[in-house]
Design an enzyme around this catalytic site. Structure first.
Site, PDB file in Angstrom:
ATOM      1  N   ASP A  32       0.870  -1.381  -0.173  1.00  0.00           N
ATOM      2  CA  ASP A  32       0.119   0.148  -0.045  1.00  0.00           C
ATOM      3  C   ASP A  32       0.794   1.143  -0.001  1.00  0.00           C
ATOM      4  O   ASP A  32       0.404   2.282  -0.511  1.00  0.00           O
ATOM      5  CB  ASP A  32      -1.155  -0.173   1.027  1.00  0.00           C
ATOM      6  CG  ASP A  32      -2.049  -1.262   0.981  1.00  0.00           C
ATOM      7  OD1 ASP A  32      -2.729  -0.876   0.648  1.00  0.00           O
ATOM      8  OD2 ASP A  32      -1.545  -2.383   1.643  1.00  0.00           O
ATOM      9  N   LYS A  49      -1.123  -5.299   3.877  1.00  0.00           N
ATOM     10  CA  LYS A  49      -2.248  -5.478   4.843  1.00  0.00           C
ATOM     11  C   LYS A  49      -1.485  -6.309   6.215  1.00  0.00           C
ATOM     12  O   LYS A  49      -0.705  -7.257   5.891  1.00  0.00           O
ATOM     13  CB  LYS A  49      -3.268  -6.534   3.832  1.00  0.00           C
ATOM     14  CG  LYS A  49      -4.365  -7.097   4.834  1.00  0.00           C
ATOM     15  CD  LYS A  49      -5.130  -5.886   5.319  1.00  0.00           C
ATOM     16  CE  LYS A  49      -5.644  -5.059   4.166  1.00  0.00           C
ATOM     17  NZ  LYS A  49      -6.433  -3.687   4.929  1.00  0.00           N
TER      18      LYS A  49
HETATM   19  O1  MRU Z   1      -7.215  -2.141   2.982  1.00  0.00           O
HETATM   20  P1  MRU Z   1      -7.177  -2.768   1.551  1.00  0.00           P
HETATM   21  O2  MRU Z   1      -8.166  -4.069   1.121  1.00  0.00           O
HETATM   22  O3  MRU Z   1      -7.491  -1.564   0.560  1.00  0.00           O
HETATM   23  O4  MRU Z   1      -5.697  -3.262   1.581  1.00  0.00           O
HETATM   24  C1  MRU Z   1      -5.081  -3.135   0.341  1.00  0.00           C
HETATM   25  C2  MRU Z   1      -4.712  -4.481   0.214  1.00  0.00           C
HETATM   26  O5  MRU Z   1      -5.642  -5.040  -0.401  1.00  0.00           O
HETATM   27  C3  MRU Z   1      -3.644  -5.111   0.476  1.00  0.00           C
HETATM   28  O6  MRU Z   1      -2.682  -4.680   1.606  1.00  0.00           O
HETATM   29  C4  MRU Z   1      -2.828  -5.459  -0.812  1.00  0.00           C
HETATM   30  O7  MRU Z   1      -2.035  -6.646  -0.391  1.00  0.00           O
HETATM   31  C5  MRU Z   1      -2.023  -4.457  -1.221  1.00  0.00           C
HETATM   32  S1  MRU Z   1      -3.027  -3.351  -2.214  1.00  0.00           S
HETATM   33  C6  MRU Z   1      -2.467  -3.896  -3.715  1.00  0.00           C
END
Ligand code: MRU
Length: 353
Positions: free
Chosen positions: A237, A249
């Protein structure tokens, strides 16, 4: 990517409305929602109808373009644009792509007359979305070289095409490897508390006909110890270029520790638009803390097909719900971006000039 044989992106602009796949309903229902205003698109980002770094970024770019379209001509124009930007930037704090998009749209319209600004905002938001899809495709091309025929690839959360405009980051190399004729098996962990691995990654892989298992979050370490995982690919992220760490995540850090302990390569796949070149270290990445009800309740379809939300903890117990953690660069084998594969120490070289 294909949904029942038809190509889709996660988010797009139709006239002045944003359309997106409602990810809160997957895997049980596939529904497109229409968001006619900046406020509604921002709310959809907050509510995680769209989520994942690149998809949030594209939606944010479109939302700000809607804000520019809605701003009244005259003295109120720039204050209204500023307000729209603040609204969009207040939705999700961790995803770097969100700010990348709002910064780009804001810079593109700066100093223009309202009519020109409206045209430019839409063009720039569209370019951001197109770029995201193109970058993710290239991540797949670079990353597929890491996947051998017969590989067992583990992933966490959802960093497939649903998390971007198209193709995805961590899953893009898998899609590419499969297209090259390699046999790949994916282990997707559930990813408590919202279950993006169980609900979204598994749905994506099913649509593409890629063999996979969902595993409980706490099973990955043991699977690695048994040598049943060859490679772990995750998304990000926000990546801190200064120290090569990556926010992803919650639970990613634990997987990286287990991968290191078992000598399993651990790669972070993300477009360069996820990299933050300004922060001194990963510890400075803003981490979203979400409502505790996401931990207390699970939701899904019961045996009769009805949607239900059920509580799994005693009423009155408190929960913490940190949405992301930060994996230090020393646990990361490499980063896969649209520009190639990089060591954690080399990220500053990707800084745009
Ligand atoms: O809270 P989210 O679902 O928006 O989180 C982002 C993600 O899905 C993950 O962290 C992901 O592995 C990276 S974003 C491509």
């Amino acid at each position: 990517m294909l949904v029942q044989g038809k190509p889709y992106r996660t988010v797009w602009l139709q006239g002045s409305s944003v359309q997106m796949i409602d990810q809160t309903l997957l895997p049980h229902a596939f529904q497109i929602i229409t968001l006619p205003s900046c406020r509604e698109t921002a709310q959809a980002i907050t509510d995680m109808r769209i989520r994942g770094a690149g998809a949030i970024g594209a939606a944010a770019g479109y939302a700000l373009a809607q804000g520019v379209l809605e701003a009244p001509a005259g003295a109120g124009f720039w204050p209204a644009v500023q307000q729209a930007r603040a609204l969009v930037e207040g939705t999700r704090p961790t995803a770097r792509n969100l700010f990348y998009a709002t910064e780009r749209v804001a810079a593109a319209v700066q100093g223009l007359a309202p009519e020109q600004a409206r045209e430019q905002a839409v063009q720039e938001a569209q370019a951001i979305a197109d770029e995201d899809a193109a970058f993710c495709k290239r991540i797949g091309e670079h990353g597929s070289s890491l996947i051998r025929d017969g590989a067992r690839v583990a992933t966490h959360c959802n960093a497939g095409w649903l998390a971007f405009v198209d193709f995805g980051s961590a899953l893009s190399p898998v899609y590419q490897a499969v297209r090259q004729g390699k046999r790949v098996h994916v282990y997707a962990d559930e990813t408590r508390p919202r279950g993006q691995g169980a609900s979204l990654t598994s749905w994506e892989l099913q649509q593409e006909g890629i063999p996979h298992h969902i595993i409980p979050d706490n099973a990955m370490g043991f699977l690695m110890q048994r040598k049943e995982v060859d490679l772990m690919l995750v998304g990000a992220d926000r990546i801190c270029a200064a120290d090569g760490s990556a926010a992803n995540k919650i639970g990613t850090y634990e997987k990286a520790v287990c991968a290191k302990d078992n000598g399993i390569p651990f790669y972070v796949a993300a477009p360069s638009t996820t990299i933050d070149f300004s922060l001194p270290s990963g510890a400075a990445i803003p981490i979203e803390e979400r409502h505790e009800d996401e931990v207390h309740f699970v939701w899904g379809r019961d045996d009769q097909g009805a949607f239900r939300r059920v509580r799994i903890s005693p009423a009155g117990t408190r929960a913490r719900n940190l949405a992301f953690d930060v994996t230090p660069g020393r646990l990361i084998t490499g980063f896969i971006t649209e520009r190639g594969i990089h060591k954690p120490d080399d990220l500053m070289q990707l800084r745009p000039r």
